[in-house]
Design a protein around this motif. Sequence first.
Motif, PDB file in Angstrom:
ATOM      1  N   ASP A  76      70.136 -21.250 -33.541  1.00 29.50           N
ATOM      2  CA  ASP A  76      69.034 -21.878 -34.379  1.00 29.50           C
ATOM      3  C   ASP A  76      68.862 -20.909 -35.629  1.00 29.50           C
ATOM      4  O   ASP A  76      68.226 -19.877 -35.214  1.00 29.50           O
ATOM      5  CB  ASP A  76      67.981 -22.323 -33.563  1.00 29.50           C
ATOM      6  CG  ASP A  76      66.753 -22.662 -34.264  1.00 29.50           C
ATOM      7  OD1 ASP A  76      66.741 -22.970 -35.514  1.00 29.50           O
ATOM      8  OD2 ASP A  76      65.775 -22.991 -33.546  1.00 29.50           O
ATOM      9  N   THR A  78      66.368 -20.781 -37.512  1.00 30.97           N
ATOM     10  CA  THR A  78      65.110 -20.536 -37.490  1.00 30.97           C
ATOM     11  C   THR A  78      64.375 -19.834 -36.386  1.00 30.97           C
ATOM     12  O   THR A  78      63.129 -19.405 -36.303  1.00 30.97           O
ATOM     13  CB  THR A  78      64.396 -21.719 -38.057  1.00 30.97           C
ATOM     14  OG1 THR A  78      64.152 -22.683 -36.707  1.00 30.97           O
ATOM     15  CG2 THR A  78      64.805 -22.548 -39.028  1.00 30.97           C
ATOM     16  N   GLU A  83      57.306 -18.096 -38.568  1.00 32.27           N
ATOM     17  CA  GLU A  83      56.490 -19.166 -39.539  1.00 32.27           C
ATOM     18  C   GLU A  83      55.568 -18.693 -40.201  1.00 32.27           C
ATOM     19  O   GLU A  83      54.797 -17.543 -39.648  1.00 32.27           O
ATOM     20  CB  GLU A  83      55.983 -20.330 -38.499  1.00 32.27           C
ATOM     21  CG  GLU A  83      55.489 -21.289 -39.060  1.00 32.27           C
ATOM     22  CD  GLU A  83      55.015 -22.360 -37.895  1.00 32.27           C
ATOM     23  OE1 GLU A  83      55.896 -22.735 -37.277  1.00 32.27           O
ATOM     24  OE2 GLU A  83      54.025 -22.773 -38.277  1.00 32.27           O
ATOM     25  N   LEU A 117      56.915 -29.348 -41.598  1.00 34.47           N
ATOM     26  CA  LEU A 117      57.677 -28.268 -41.226  1.00 34.47           C
ATOM     27  C   LEU A 117      58.674 -27.821 -42.026  1.00 34.47           C
ATOM     28  O   LEU A 117      59.675 -28.685 -42.016  1.00 34.47           O
ATOM     29  CB  LEU A 117      57.826 -27.780 -39.963  1.00 34.47           C
ATOM     30  CG  LEU A 117      58.541 -26.632 -39.432  1.00 34.47           C
ATOM     31  CD1 LEU A 117      57.492 -25.695 -39.788  1.00 34.47           C
ATOM     32  CD2 LEU A 117      58.948 -26.529 -37.987  1.00 34.47           C
ATOM     33  N   THR A 119      61.526 -25.466 -44.128  1.00 36.46           N
ATOM     34  CA  THR A 119      62.466 -24.332 -43.727  1.00 36.46           C
ATOM     35  C   THR A 119      63.063 -23.884 -45.076  1.00 36.46           C
ATOM     36  O   THR A 119      63.312 -24.413 -46.018  1.00 36.46           O
ATOM     37  CB  THR A 119      63.729 -24.677 -42.911  1.00 36.46           C
ATOM     38  OG1 THR A 119      63.353 -25.264 -41.656  1.00 36.46           O
ATOM     39  CG2 THR A 119      64.448 -23.573 -42.526  1.00 36.46           C
ATOM     40  N   THR A 120      63.066 -22.338 -45.220  1.00 36.36           N
ATOM     41  CA  THR A 120      63.453 -21.900 -46.407  1.00 36.36           C
ATOM     42  C   THR A 120      65.059 -21.837 -46.270  1.00 36.36           C
ATOM     43  O   THR A 120      65.715 -21.478 -45.591  1.00 36.36           O
ATOM     44  CB  THR A 120      63.130 -20.301 -46.417  1.00 36.36           C
ATOM     45  OG1 THR A 120      61.860 -20.074 -46.326  1.00 36.36           O
ATOM     46  CG2 THR A 120      63.678 -19.707 -47.675  1.00 36.36           C
ATOM     47  N   LEU A 132      62.333 -24.554 -50.310  1.00 32.00           N
ATOM     48  CA  LEU A 132      61.945 -25.126 -48.920  1.00 32.00           C
ATOM     49  C   LEU A 132      62.192 -26.639 -48.855  1.00 32.00           C
ATOM     50  O   LEU A 132      62.059 -27.423 -49.670  1.00 32.00           O
ATOM     51  CB  LEU A 132      60.388 -24.745 -49.051  1.00 32.00           C
ATOM     52  CG  LEU A 132      59.650 -23.662 -49.367  1.00 32.00           C
ATOM     53  CD1 LEU A 132      58.344 -23.651 -49.263  1.00 32.00           C
ATOM     54  CD2 LEU A 132      60.393 -22.442 -48.374  1.00 32.00           C
ATOM     55  N   ALA A 134      62.441 -29.863 -46.081  1.00 32.27           N
ATOM     56  CA  ALA A 134      62.006 -30.432 -44.889  1.00 32.27           C
ATOM     57  C   ALA A 134      62.907 -31.807 -44.557  1.00 32.27           C
ATOM     58  O   ALA A 134      63.550 -32.264 -45.326  1.00 32.27           O
ATOM     59  CB  ALA A 134      60.506 -31.279 -45.160  1.00 32.27           C
ATOM     60  N   THR A 199      63.244 -18.924 -42.709  1.00 31.06           N
ATOM     61  CA  THR A 199      61.926 -18.804 -42.325  1.00 31.06           C
ATOM     62  C   THR A 199      60.998 -20.163 -42.493  1.00 31.06           C
ATOM     63  O   THR A 199      61.499 -20.939 -43.208  1.00 31.06           O
ATOM     64  CB  THR A 199      60.945 -18.031 -43.191  1.00 31.06           C
ATOM     65  OG1 THR A 199      61.670 -16.578 -43.179  1.00 31.06           O
ATOM     66  CG2 THR A 199      59.711 -17.815 -43.141  1.00 31.06           C
ATOM     67  N   ARG A 200      60.356 -20.445 -41.487  1.00 28.96           N
ATOM     68  CA  ARG A 200      59.685 -21.847 -41.615  1.00 28.96           C
ATOM     69  C   ARG A 200      58.236 -21.663 -42.283  1.00 28.96           C
ATOM     70  O   ARG A 200      57.641 -20.507 -42.095  1.00 28.96           O
ATOM     71  CB  ARG A 200      59.452 -22.163 -40.014  1.00 28.96           C
ATOM     72  CG  ARG A 200      60.572 -22.616 -39.433  1.00 28.96           C
ATOM     73  CD  ARG A 200      60.547 -22.831 -37.888  1.00 28.96           C
ATOM     74  NE  ARG A 200      60.274 -21.354 -37.263  1.00 28.96           N
ATOM     75  CZ  ARG A 200      60.075 -21.118 -35.852  1.00 28.96           C
ATOM     76  NH1 ARG A 200      60.272 -22.121 -34.906  1.00 28.96           N
ATOM     77  NH2 ARG A 200      59.687 -20.001 -35.522  1.00 28.96           N
ATOM     78  N   ARG A 202      54.512 -23.722 -43.130  1.00 30.71           N
ATOM     79  CA  ARG A 202      53.635 -24.992 -43.307  1.00 30.71           C
ATOM     80  C   ARG A 202      52.659 -24.697 -44.002  1.00 30.71           C
ATOM     81  O   ARG A 202      52.351 -23.438 -44.586  1.00 30.71           O
ATOM     82  CB  ARG A 202      52.884 -24.923 -41.752  1.00 30.71           C
ATOM     83  CG  ARG A 202      53.741 -25.278 -40.689  1.00 30.71           C
ATOM     84  CD  ARG A 202      53.017 -25.491 -39.566  1.00 30.71           C
ATOM     85  NE  ARG A 202      53.847 -26.022 -38.134  1.00 30.71           N
ATOM     86  CZ  ARG A 202      54.334 -27.210 -37.839  1.00 30.71           C
ATOM     87  NH1 ARG A 202      53.999 -28.222 -38.810  1.00 30.71           N
ATOM     88  NH2 ARG A 202      55.167 -27.476 -36.923  1.00 30.71           N
TER      89      ARG A 202
END
Length: 206
Positions: A76, A78, A83, A117, A119-120, A132, A134, A199-200, A202
């Motif tokens: 994974d 991430t 975050e 959420l 993700t980079t 980013l 989604a 990196t996640r 929000r």
Amino acid sequence: MRGYAVLPAGETALLVDQLDPADVLPLYDALRRHPGVVDLVPAEATLLVSFDPSTVSRAAAPGIVEAAWDLREAHDPTAESGEVVIPVHYDGPDVAVAAALLGVSVDELVSRHTSLLFTTAFLGFAPGFAYLAAPGDPLAMPRRDTPRTSVPAGSVALGGRYCGVYPRESPGGWHLIGRTDVVLWDERRPEPALLAPGTRVRFRRA
């Protein structure tokens, strides 16, 4: 058939090309665990891989990519990247236009943006500018027909399938939906870029 092509990039690097965007981060994650890999630069559909020539020969490098490809779904990307929460004032000059492009109200756009959420996927365009993504690209929209010659630092924007925050004043063609005081790029930090691949992120209403 492999879902990529490998191209030489100098004496100590390879460009993994023609990737599905969904495979870039998993392959990045698998390759960064190899001790012979010294640098990785992901982009939307490519991954530049630099090797230590003292431990990896040019002939052996494609085999490392192939082995990582087979392992890419086991990690994974991430999981170890953390975050980041970014507060946003949703008063950008294009927020109503962006909402109209999605067929929703401004309040619904803000609700969707803060519920996702991200993700980079990769960094580019300017130091610290993170693309980013989604799942399902729910906020995808065309870029502006006419780019701005100057976008203020901290502008939160939507363009194509991505969301981004302008780390410094620069030209830009994305729809500006808000602004943040979070500093995306600071050369005084040990890691100047706040966001790194994987990196996640929000967003929340400031």
